[in-house]
Structure formats: structure tokens, C-alpha cells
Design an enzyme around this catalytic site. Structure first.
Site, short mmCIF file in Angstrom:
data_model
loop_
_atom_site.label_atom_id
_atom_site.label_comp_id
_atom_site.label_asym_id
_atom_site.label_seq_id
_atom_site.Cartn_x
_atom_site.Cartn_y
_atom_site.Cartn_z
N HIS A 76 0.85 -1.20 0.00
CA HIS A 76 0.00 0.00 0.00
C HIS A 76 0.88 1.25 0.00
CE1 HIS A 76 -2.95 3.01 1.23
NE2 HIS A 76 -2.19 3.30 2.28
N ASP A 105 5.99 21.82 -26.51
CA ASP A 105 6.02 20.47 -25.94
C ASP A 105 7.10 20.46 -24.86
OD1 ASP A 105 6.03 17.60 -25.49
OD2 ASP A 105 5.10 17.40 -27.46
N TRP A 141 7.05 0.00 3.87
CA TRP A 141 7.52 0.74 2.67
C TRP A 141 8.90 1.33 2.91
CZ3 TRP A 141 8.78 5.77 1.12
CH2 TRP A 141 8.66 6.76 2.08
N SER A 169 12.76 6.19 -14.16
CA SER A 169 11.65 6.94 -14.71
C SER A 169 11.58 8.34 -14.08
CB SER A 169 10.36 6.17 -14.45
OG SER A 169 9.26 7.01 -14.62
N SER A 170 11.72 8.39 -12.75
CA SER A 170 11.62 9.69 -12.07
C SER A 170 12.75 10.62 -12.46
CB SER A 170 11.68 9.49 -10.54
OG SER A 170 10.52 8.86 -10.10
N HIS A 253 13.39 11.73 3.23
CA HIS A 253 12.82 13.00 3.67
C HIS A 253 12.60 13.96 2.52
CE1 HIS A 253 10.86 15.39 6.48
NE2 HIS A 253 11.46 16.43 5.95
N GLU A 255 11.99 13.08 -0.34
CA GLU A 255 10.89 12.45 -1.05
C GLU A 255 9.53 12.99 -0.61
OE1 GLU A 255 10.49 10.40 -3.52
OE2 GLU A 255 8.40 9.83 -3.23
N TYR A 257 8.86 15.88 0.37
CA TYR A 257 8.69 17.21 -0.24
C TYR A 257 8.51 17.10 -1.74
CZ TYR A 257 9.43 18.95 4.32
OH TYR A 257 9.26 19.19 5.65
N SER A 268 -1.47 27.17 -5.08
CA SER A 268 -1.14 28.57 -5.36
C SER A 268 -1.68 29.05 -6.70
CB SER A 268 0.38 28.77 -5.33
OG SER A 268 0.91 28.33 -4.11
N HIS A 302 15.47 13.05 11.76
CA HIS A 302 14.37 13.12 12.73
C HIS A 302 13.45 11.90 12.62
CE1 HIS A 302 12.19 15.69 9.50
NE2 HIS A 302 11.84 14.44 9.36
N HIS A 303 13.66 11.09 11.56
CA HIS A 303 12.94 9.81 11.49
C HIS A 303 13.60 8.76 12.37
CE1 HIS A 303 10.46 11.03 7.98
NE2 HIS A 303 11.52 11.78 7.70
N THR A 328 6.98 26.83 5.92
CA THR A 328 5.67 26.23 5.69
C THR A 328 4.57 27.16 6.20
OG1 THR A 328 6.76 24.13 6.09
CG2 THR A 328 4.38 24.08 5.90
N LYS A 331 3.86 29.91 3.80
CA LYS A 331 2.99 29.52 2.69
C LYS A 331 1.52 29.61 3.11
CE LYS A 331 5.68 27.02 -0.47
NZ LYS A 331 5.12 27.62 -1.64
N ARG A 450 2.14 1.30 15.03
CA ARG A 450 1.71 1.12 13.65
C ARG A 450 2.11 -0.27 13.18
NH1 ARG A 450 6.18 4.64 10.23
NH2 ARG A 450 4.92 4.00 8.45
#
Lengths: 525, 377
Positions: A76, A105, A141, A169-170, A253, A255, A257, A268, A302-303, A328, A331, A450
Site C-alpha cells: 500500500h 512540448d 515501505w 523513470s523519475s 525525507h 521524497e 517534499y 497557489s 528526525h525519522h 511552511t 505559505k 503502527r
């Protein structure tokens, strides 16, 4: 699907049928492919979430065994991150960036084709692990070693290959976006005149190029640890399992963002259109986005507050992490100031954008709470973090993609979306998503870890409520499929302008946007 | 039971919507972090509440402005858009204020973190080792060592028996500690990463194979505290709880003496010759605690998930030496099979191997004695 381009362009020589989609180098076709791929993956990943919520509906093991439950949480997460949100954002970029900067294009159309067509193969390979002996990946994950190396099922090697391909791909997609933004802007469109959606994607593309190779490094080290006798993550051979987490989160991390910055861009765009007022603080929005991108590289551990880091490291990562709250907050304040004393109407895209601002803010605040290291010793690996990142990624990134779809569908299809159906979808989703995720804050604080298939009795009632919300939210997104298909097939004709307050080059072309646009560059004053 | 709880959940959905503010009064709906039982856990709780209220105040402020704007600045009410769209002064103000709030938060966070991580000068040390899926406690000053595994019966998990009050929160051998002593925990793992978490202590600590992390606590009241593994560690991650019992100094000493007596009894059991019936009875209970999660109650295993059957398996019905080898030293090809030689004593191993060779229709008739296990180690 081809209704998006019913206006025949006589000078076009594209093949018909399936070959059109396989061989296409057109940014609109490729954008459409990306979006349908993301939509399909959203439904597959969503079905897995339904399995998870069904098992957690009551205490005890009822539906799946614990190993398969772990496979479901793992797949998932992987499918939603790499299959749904990221390709969804790339799909929006493909459709919109050339239209918004006045380019005919993308800069590298053949590579564009390739970067899409890798995805279905990578996705299929990832899903195929479910049917392999020993089961699919069941290590979360985040695939922490050594659970993902020494103790993982044989199918893990297929997972590694799939991640490599998704990374290719990315990276190609990101190179293409940078090349397009730097080289293809219409005359007069300076960088500081670019729409915010283009800016956020431009910055995101740099994040992608910087961190996807790091992910590739992590999975390559896993591959050699598993098959070729190395010991990067095995203490018995001189390695360190925590090294994996450093490498993973140096990717992981930024990722998050990568998934949320383009969402900021979408919001925006939408809020000024429906507030009929220019975006407040355009340049500070650009600087805030760049600051968030920079900070995302230097806060990753921080993870890992509970892994036994030295206390100096914990202090540094705590201070750096809470700093992200500043850009943040800027924004959110700027969006608020844009709405302030505007002349607002509440069409579907605006409803979703407003929901984004409210709910993303909640997710942002729980993120701030978790940045406080001593408190994170309690929050870490509980449902509190599950609630946090679902507020950021579902009511954040996913809501932004849905808002973008409602905003630009008239431009893509030439038809307005049925407002009544759209409003049913909106209220249904917004209510059910909160029933789904808000109680998870409570059970997390109260101590539910979790990634467990079964739980002690004090969590029973909130889990049942959460599952009910989950099923309702799942059905709402199937309803969204119906709305999108209905809009493609017909509906009130859209004008080129579409929305009264819309500004920008994409609204100067007819709806649906012709197959080729801006063959002669427009002039931007 | 199902219909009842569904009805209760639906009612509570409305209840929760109405009562969110005052909700903490009903115990069935846990809402917040525990205050815990130690000085550190109280500090962590206070910090949590402080940050929470800062977030609530800012959130309410921003949302109030948004909501006012949404209801007032509408085209349908004839609102005409203003033309302002930037102000450096405003941007500086709302960059600086959050920054100052954060600095204010960082001060108590720093002192709490430093206290939480200060493991110097302990009165005693206990090593905690994570195993798939149980905990081992070694009292480094007392020569006491034992495993602690889930005690909730399989039937409750599978729904064929009513779930008890402490469902999934009960263990066979709790970790016992004295009060008013600074206890240092040395946390490590034997296989994958686990995380040892008793919320009442205010922290969790990852157990990393090959490395030792430390943490500490000091409890002032006798009591019983429950916790869980917090890091995904494989199939039965959800089924390895922790129970910690804090006792007064005298009660703790009595417990220590009792443990040492039990160790002597184990040593005696390892040298005697057992009857088949005794081995089978003991073997069944060892099997339930250590083997059943993967190989299942009837020995049928879970082949699709990579856990082979024991019923009629070539190892459990073949030569005893091969069976002893895999149980003692673990699976060479399949790391999911742990090396139980490190975890169980000779009598337990002899019993469980005898049981596996004579249960589930595996009628080999073999009797394995503790001395056979000792010889094969």
C-alpha cells in the site's frame, strides 16, 4: 480517452489505436497516460488499504494472516508513493508546464515517452511479487534492513529491480522538466514571472535528481547484501543496520517534499483564480519553496530519534526540523492573505483547495510536534505518525491532485464537470477522510503501534470508527472515476477561459486544448 | 458481539463529534498520551501538552481568519477584490514570529532531551535482547536471565474464545525491577530491529542487532506497566508485548532469590531421564510458546508465506540428528527459522523435539532426552 483530442489537426500524422499511445511523444498524451496510470494505482493501493482497515475493524485476526497483513501495509505504501502520488504529479506537470510557459512540448519528448513507459512494467513487477512463493515484500515501505535483507522473502529481488526502474523513470522525468523550464519558456516569461506550479515543479525536479540515486544506492546495497556476500547492513560482517536508515531517509525525507511541493504549486494556482486576486507574496512563495527544499536535505534523521543517535545529533536534527515550520507557515499565511478581501466563489477546485489548506495545516502541526525529539520518543512508530503523514499525503498531496484535476479537466476535455456530482464527491470525501484519520491521532497517542494486524482492547472503538471512515472514503474515490469518465464523455461545453478569474497562458488556448499548442511562441508582457 | 460493538461505534461517532473537547472523561475512548510513572515521562507529557497548545492556538487563529474570510469575502455578497498582493513588512513579521515561538519551544525540549539521555551512574543494569518474537532479559548484576513471550492464548486471537482484559498485553515472565533505583537498560537484538516501548516510562528504544543502545528509568511506586514492540520486526510484530513489574526493594530481593532457585531446578531437569509422557506434555507447552506462530497448532505450517509444515516433514520424521541440528542452530537456507539453541534449555529442547516427532501424526516413536541435546550442541 481520445475524446481529449477530438479536434482533428490536419497536419498531424500520429498512428491510431493503441500504437498512438505507445509511440506518442506528445506532452498531452503522455500527461494523460501518467494520470490514468496514477489513477489505476490509486485504486489498487486503495484496495489494499481496504484490506488493512477490514482486518483492523475488530480486535483479533479475522481476514488475513499477519504476514499477508504486513505485505499489504508494505505494498500500500509503495504503490501510493511511487505509483499514485508521484506519477500523478508528473502527469500534471506534463500536461500543464508546456501550456503554462508557452512551449510547444516538453524539451525531450522521446525521453518523455520512455520515462512513462517504464512505469507500467515497474508497477507490474512490483505487484507480481504478491503471487510469488514466500509472499511479497512484508517489511514496510521503508524496508529497514536486516528485515528486508537477511530475513526477507525471495521476491525482494524483484522489488529491488522495480524500485530501480521507478527511479530511472523519475530521474528522466525530472531532467525533462528542468530542460523544459530552462529552455522552452516563451519570450518575456522570466523565471520570476513563471506560474507557481511551474516553480514548485522546477524545484521538485532538482530534489528528484539529487535523491533518487541515493535510493538506488540503498537498494543496490541491499541487493549485494542479499546475493553477493557483502555486509553493508550486517553487523556480523562489519556493517551497520542503522546505516540503511541513514541512506534511506536521506532519500526519504526529500521524497516527502517531492510529493508535497507540486501540491503547494497547484493550490497557489487555484486560490488566486477563485479569490479573483493576485497571489499574495509571489516572491516569498518562491523563496519559501526553495528554503523547504534545501532544509529537506538536512533534517532527515528526525525519522531516527529512537535508533540510539548521539544526543548532539538528536539536538541538531530537532532544531533543524522545527525550522521547516517557518517557511511552511509563510505559505499558509500567504494563501490566507490571498483569500483575504478577495471576491471568492466556491467552484469544485476551490473547495478542494480550501480543504487542502485546512487539513494540510493540521498535518503540518502534528509534524511540528514530532520534530520535538523527547516527545517523539513517545510518538515514534505509533498511529500518531500514521495520522500525521496521511493528513499530509492524502488531504495534502492527493487532495491537491484532485483539485488540479477539477481545475484543469475542462481544459483537457472541453467539458465542464457536473457541479452537483462533484460536490457530492467533495463533501463525502472530506467528511469520511476525517472520520478515517482523525481518530488515529488518539489511538496513536494512547499507545497503539503502527503496522500491527491486531491490537489490545482499549483501541477497539476508535479503530472501528476509522475503518468505517476508510470504507466510505474508498467508495468516494470510485465515484470520482465515474465523474471523470462522465466529464470526458460529455457535459457543458467549456470556454477557453473556463474560470472567470483565471490568468495564465493555458487559458488563452481553446478548450479542449488542441493537440499542438504554442507552435508559435506567445509574447509575455 | 459484533452487532453490539458496531452499534456502539456508530453511536460514539456522533458522540465523538459532539464531545471532542470534553472527551477525555470517558475511559473507553483513549485520547491522549499517558502522563506515565516517572519523572522523565511527566516531563515528556508536559512538553507534549505545551507544543500541542501552541499548535492549537496558532491553528485556531489561522482558521478563524480563513473562516471569516470565506464567509465575508464572497462574490455572492458583492465583495470586490482588493488589489494588494505583497508586503515585505508583513512577510518579515510572519517569518519572525514563528521563529521566536520555535526558539521558545526548543528550550524545554533541550533540557528534557538531555535528562532523558543521561544514562550515567546507574544503580543496576538489565540487558534487553529482542528476538522474533519475544524479549530476553539478562540481569547483569544478578546472573538472572529469562525469555518473556506473549501469554494470550491462540484461541483468543483467532476468535474462538472470549478476549481477556489484557488481550495481547500479557506475558509469561514479566521483567521485574526495584523501585527507587536508577536502572540502565542495554538494548540490543538477536535478529532484526525491534523497539522496546513501555509508554509509562516515557520513551522507546530501538534494539539493533550487533549494537547496544542504552536508556534508563527510575520508578518511585510499585506497579505493573504494559508495553509493546514498536518497530516492525516481521510476522508477529504485533504479538510481542512487554510487562514490567516494579517492586519494593524487599519484594524484589525475594523475587531474585526465587529466580535463582528456579535456575537450580532447571539444571536438575537437564540431567534426569524423562518419560515419554512427561516430554510430550512439556513439549506441547514449549511448542505453543515458541513454534506455533509459524508452524501452526496442527503442524501444518504456512507454506505460502514460507513457513513449512512439520506434519510429515522430512526433518521431523527423518533422522533425529538432522532435527536437532535445525532446531539448535537455525535454518541455513531459511533465516526465519531461529537458532533455538540460544533460547531454550536442554530439557525444553528435548521435550519440544520429542513432541514434534510424535504429534500431528508424526508417529516416529523417538524419545529425545536432554542429554542428547547437550551432546548435539
Amino acid at each position: 480517452m481520445s475524446t481529449a483530442t477530438t479536434h482533428d489537426d490536419h497536419h498531424d500524422h500520429r498512428p491510431s489505436g493503441i500504437m498512438r499511445w505507445i509511440t506518442t511523444t506528445n506532452h498531452k498524451d503522455i500527461g494523460t497516460l501518467y494520470l490514468w496510470f496514477a489513477f489505476t494505482m490509486l485504486l489498487i493501493g486503495g484496495a489494499m488499504a481496504m484490506v488493512i482497515r477490514a482486518e483492523l475493524f475488530q480486535p483479533g485476526l479475522q481476514i488475513v494472516d499477519p504476514q499477508f497483513f504486513n505485505t499489504m501495509t508494505t505494498m500500500h505504501g509503495l504503490i501510493m508513493v511511487f505509483g499514485a502520488i508521484m506519477p500523478g504529479m508528473v502527469g500534471l506537470a506534463n500536461w500543464q508546464i508546456p501550456l503554462m510557459i508557452g512551449a510547444p512540448d516538453m524539451a525531450l519528448p522521446r525521453m518523455n515517452n520512455w520515462s512513462f513507459w517504464i512505469l507500467p512494467f515497474a508497477g507490474t513487477m512490483l505487484l507480481s511479487t504478491l503471487f510469488m512463493e514466500g509472499g511479497g515484500p512484508a517489511f514496510g515501505w521503508t524496508f529497514y534492513a536486516p528485515l528486508s535483507t537477511t530475513f526477507a522473502p525471495a521476491s525482494t529481488d524483484f522489488f529491488i529491480f522495480a524500485v530501480h526502474m521507478l527511479g530511472f523513470s523519475s530521474i528522466m522525468g525530472a531532467i525533462n522538466i528542468i530542460a523544459t523550464v530552462l529552455n522552452m519558456r516563451a519570450p518575456g516569461m522570466t523565471l520570476m514571472k513563471m506560474p507557481l506550479f511551474v516553480w514548485t515543479w522546477f524545484i521538485t525536479a532538482f530534489l528528484l535528481i539529487a535523491v533518487m540515486p541515493v535510493l538506488a544506492g540503498a537498494v543496490t546495497m541491499m541487493l549485494t547484501d542479499r546475493n553477493f556476500g557483502t555486509s553493508f547492513f550486517d553487523a556480523a560482517g562489519g556493517g551497520d543496520p542503522v546505516l540503511f536508515q541513514h541512506v534511506f531517509w536521506f532519500f526519504g525525507h526529500p521524497e516527502v517534499y517531492i510529493m508535497i511541493l507540486p501540491a503547494f504549486g497547484v493550490i497557489s494556482e487555484i486560490i488566486p483564480t477563485f479569490a479573483r486576486k493576485k497571489l499574495f507574496g509571489y516572491s516569498s512563495m518562491v523563496y519559501a519553496t526553495a528554503s523547504i527544499a534545501f532544509l529537506s536535505f538536512i533534517v532527515y534523521a528526525h525519522h531516527m530519534f529512537t535508533t540510539g543517535m548521539p544526543v548532539a545529533g538528536e539536538l541538531y536534527f530537532m532544531y533543524a526540523t522545527v525550522m521547516i515550520a517557518v517557511p511552511t507557515a509563510v505559505k499558509v499565511f500567504n494563501w490566507t492573505a490571498t483569500m483575504w478581501r478577495g471576491s471568492m466563489t466556491f467552484e469544485l477546485p476551490m473547495l478542494w483547495a480550501i480543504a487542502f489548506v485546512f487539513l494540510f495545516t493540521i498535518g503540518g502541526f502534528t509534524g511540528l510536534m514530532m520534530g520535538v525529539a523527547p516527545a517523539d520518543m513517545q510518538y515514534h512508530d505509533t498511529y500518531f505518525i500514521v495520522a500525521h503523514f496521511h493528513y499530509v499525503l492524502v488531504t495534502g498531496a492527493l487532495f491537491a491532485i484532485i483539485a488540479a484535476a477539477y481545475y484543469w479537466l475542462p481544459k483537457w476535455t472541453g467539458h465542464m464537470v457536473n457541479e452537483t456530482l462533484g460536490k457530492i464527491h467533495f463533501w463525502w470525501s472530506v467528511i469520511s477522510v476525517n472520520v478515517l484519520f482523525f481518530p488515529q491521532h488518539f489511538i496513536g497517542l494512547a499507545g497503539m503501534p503502527r503496522r500491527i494486524p491486531d491490537y489490545s482492547l482499549q483501541f477497539a472503538d476508535w479503530n472501528m470508527i476509522s475503518s468505517i471512515g476508510g470504507f466510505a472514503f474508498g467508495v468516494a474515490q470510485v465515484f470520482f472515476v465515474f465523474i471523470v469518465i462522465k466529464t470526458i464523455r460529455g457535459g457543458e461545453k467549456a470556454t477557453g477561459q473556463v474560470w472567470e478569474g483565471a490568468h495564465g497562458l493555458e487559458w488563452t488556448v481553446p478548450s479542449p486544448a488542441p493537440y499542438h499548442t504554442f507552435e508559435t511562441a506567445p509574447e509575455v508582457k | 458481539m459484533f452487532a453490539k460493538s458496531l452499534r456502539r461505534a456508530l453511536c460514539s461517532l456522533w458522540g465523538a463529534a459532539l464531545l471532542l473537547g470534553a472527551g477525555s472523561s470517558f475511559a473507553e475512548y483513549p485520547l491522549n498520551l499517558t502522563q506515565g510513572a516517572t519523572d522523565i515521562s511527566h516531563k515528556v507529557y508536559d512538553l507534549h501538552m505545551m507544543v500541542f497548545w501552541i499548535c492549537v492556538v496558532v491553528c485556531v487563529g489561522v482558521f478563524a481568519v480563513l473562516i471569516y474570510s470565506i464567509f465575508t469575502h464572497r462574490k455572492s455578497k458583492g465583495a470586490v477584490p482588493a488589489t494588494f498582493h505583497e508586503s515585505t513588512t508583513v512577510e518579515i513579521i510572519w517569518t519572525t514570529i514563528p521563529f521566536l515561538i520555535l526558539v521558545g519551544m526548543a528550550v524545554p525540549a533541550t533540557t528534557t532531551l538531555l535528562a532523558l539521555e543521561d544514562t550515567r551512574d546507574p544503580d543496576m543494569s538489565i540487558q534487553i535482547t529482542g528476538y522474533q518474537w519475544k524479549w530476553k532479559y539478562d540481569y547483569l548484576d544478578e546472573d538472572i536471565s529469562f525469555f518473556s513471550a506473549l501469554a494470550t492464548p491462540r484461541e483468543q486471537i483467532e476468535g474462538t474464545a472470549e478476549k481477556g482484559e489484557n488481550y495481547l498485553l500479557e506475558v509469561d515472565n514479566p521483567i521485574v525491577v526495584p523501585i527507587n533505583k536508577k536502572i540502565r537498560f542495554l538494548v540490543t537484538s538477536n535478529d532484526v530491529i525491534h523497539s522496546w516501548w513501555v509508554p509509562a516510562l516515557g520513551w522507546k528504544q530501538d534494539a539493533v542487532p550487533g549494537f547496544i543502545n542504552d536508556a534508563w528509568t527510575e520508578l518511585s511506586e510499585p506497579g505493573l506497566y504494559r508495553g509493546k514492540c514498536a518497530e516492525l520486526c516481521g510476522k508477529d510484530h504485533g504479538f510481542m508485548p512487554i510487562v514490567l513489574v516494579a517492586k519494593t526493594e524487599e519484594d524484589y530481593q525475594a523475587w531474585v532469590n526465587e529466580q535463582k532457585g528456579a535456575a537450580a531446578a532447571d539444571a536438575a531437569a537437564a540431567t534426569k531421564t524423562w518419560s515419554m509422557d512427561d516430554l510430550m506434555a512439556k513439549g506441547e507447552s514449549v511448542y505453543k510458546t515458541n513454534c506455533q506462530a509459524c508452524h501452526q497448532a496442527g503442524g501444518e505450517g504456512m507454506p505460502a508465506a514460507g513457513f513449512p509444515a512439520l506434519k510429515g516433514s522430512p526433518i521431523a520424521t527423518g533422522p533425529v540428528a538432522g532435527h536437532l541440528d535445525i532446531v539448535l542452530h537455525g535454518g541455513k537456507k531459511n533465516p526465519a527459522m531461529a537458532a533455538f539453541g540460544q533460547q531454550l534449555n536442554d530439557a525444553d529442547l528435548a521435550a519440544v523435539i520429542t513432541y514434534e516427532r510424535n504429534a500431528f501424526g508424526n508417529a516416529t516413536g523417538d524419545v529425545v532426552q536432554p542429554s542428547d541435546v547437550a551432546a548435539a550442541r
